[in-house]
Design a protein around this motif. Structure first.
Motif, short mmCIF file in Angstrom:
data_model
loop_
_atom_site.label_atom_id
_atom_site.label_comp_id
_atom_site.label_asym_id
_atom_site.label_seq_id
_atom_site.Cartn_x
_atom_site.Cartn_y
_atom_site.Cartn_z
N ASP A 26 -65.98 69.18 135.24
CA ASP A 26 -66.83 68.01 135.44
C ASP A 26 -67.68 68.13 136.70
O ASP A 26 -68.78 67.58 136.76
N ARG A 27 -67.21 68.87 137.68
CA ARG A 27 -67.99 69.05 138.90
C ARG A 27 -69.20 69.95 138.65
O ARG A 27 -70.29 69.74 139.22
N TRP A 50 -71.70 67.89 136.78
CA TRP A 50 -72.40 67.00 137.71
C TRP A 50 -73.53 67.75 138.42
O TRP A 50 -74.64 67.23 138.55
N GLU A 65 -76.44 68.27 136.00
CA GLU A 65 -77.18 67.01 135.78
C GLU A 65 -78.10 66.71 136.95
O GLU A 65 -79.30 66.44 136.76
N LYS A 66 -77.56 66.74 138.15
CA LYS A 66 -78.35 66.37 139.32
C LYS A 66 -79.43 67.41 139.64
O LYS A 66 -80.55 67.06 140.05
N GLU A 114 -70.50 72.76 144.27
CA GLU A 114 -71.51 71.93 143.60
C GLU A 114 -72.37 71.17 144.61
O GLU A 114 -73.57 70.97 144.39
#
Length: 235
Positions: free
Chosen positions: A88-89, A92, A95-96, A220
């Motif tokens: 999930d990291r 993230w 996405e960003k 990340e």
């Protein structure tokens, strides 16, 4: 504006049929009806405006009424980032980075990587969703994962090349190294950092060591700081 994505659209298209899931979303959730306007991108820089002809929940049909191509950026950013321990990291970060502005992403498997595999298809869906949410018309490219040393040995990158690592040595902050309107490639390692052998090989291949600030950052976070720095210099 609600943006939809279909990679098969090109500038010769006259009509378009949405797949069942998007058709249902358009008709039931957005409550679009005949004559309403929707927007579609092919992820290759084109934005299409379309008028709904048949608001069917299983097969919504639309007519392309106009199209325009976005002006390309004057630089490209390639982030070469090791997968994080938790999926999930990494998602993230994807996405960003898409929202901020990245062109290409390559996951690299390093000597100290705890995660050796990624779900490429899932990552592609994350990029698509982020592109649509941020109303962009160019979908970032994500490459299959590759061992760090294999990437470096086969690297033919043109432009500015940097490696961010935590080991001691002479470094300059990324913001003082980036030059506007130049392509940039940045290597960012795993939680355990790059090995000495990987750092030495990167230097041999022309990668310049850089710092991303005084604090020690997660993988990340480092990738987002790097992405933001390059975008800021170019904006």
């Amino acid at each position: 504006m609600q943006l939809f994505y279909n990679p098969s659209l090109d500038n010769s298209a006259k009509q378009f049929v949405f797949p069942p899931d998007e058709s249902k979303h358009i008709v039931r959730v957005l409550r679009k009806s005949e004559g309403d306007i929707v927007h579609i991108t092919n992820g290759k820089g084109y934005l299409f405006e379309a008028e709904i002809l048949e608001p069917d929940q299983k097969r919504c049909r639309a007519r392309i009424t106009s199209q325009r191509k976005s002006i390309p950026k004057r630089y490209k950013l390639h982030l070469v980032v090791a997968p994080t321990k938790m999926n999930d990291r990494y998602e993230w970060f994807l996405e960003k980075a898409t929202e901020i502005g990245v062109d290409e992403i390559t996951p690299i498997i390093c000597d100290h990587s705890e995660r050796k595999t990624i779900k490429l298809e899932r990552m592609e869906r994350v990029l698509q969703a982020a592109m649509k949410q941020s109303l962009q018309t160019v979908l970032p490219q994500i490459n299959p994962p590759i061992p760090c040393k294999d990437f470096l040995e086969s690297d033919t990158t043109i432009g500015l090349k940097f490696i961010a690592h935590c080991q001691n040595g002479e470094k300059m902050e990324l913001k003082r190294r980036v030059i506007a309107d130049n392509d940039v490639t940045i290597l960012i390692g795993p939680e355990g950092d790059f090995s000495k052998e990987e750092i030495d090989l990167a230097k041999e291949k022309g990668y310049v060591p850089i710092a991303l600030g005084r604090n020690r950052l997660r993988t990340e976070t480092a990738a987002i700081v790097a992405c933001t720095t390059v975008a800021t210099i170019n904006n």
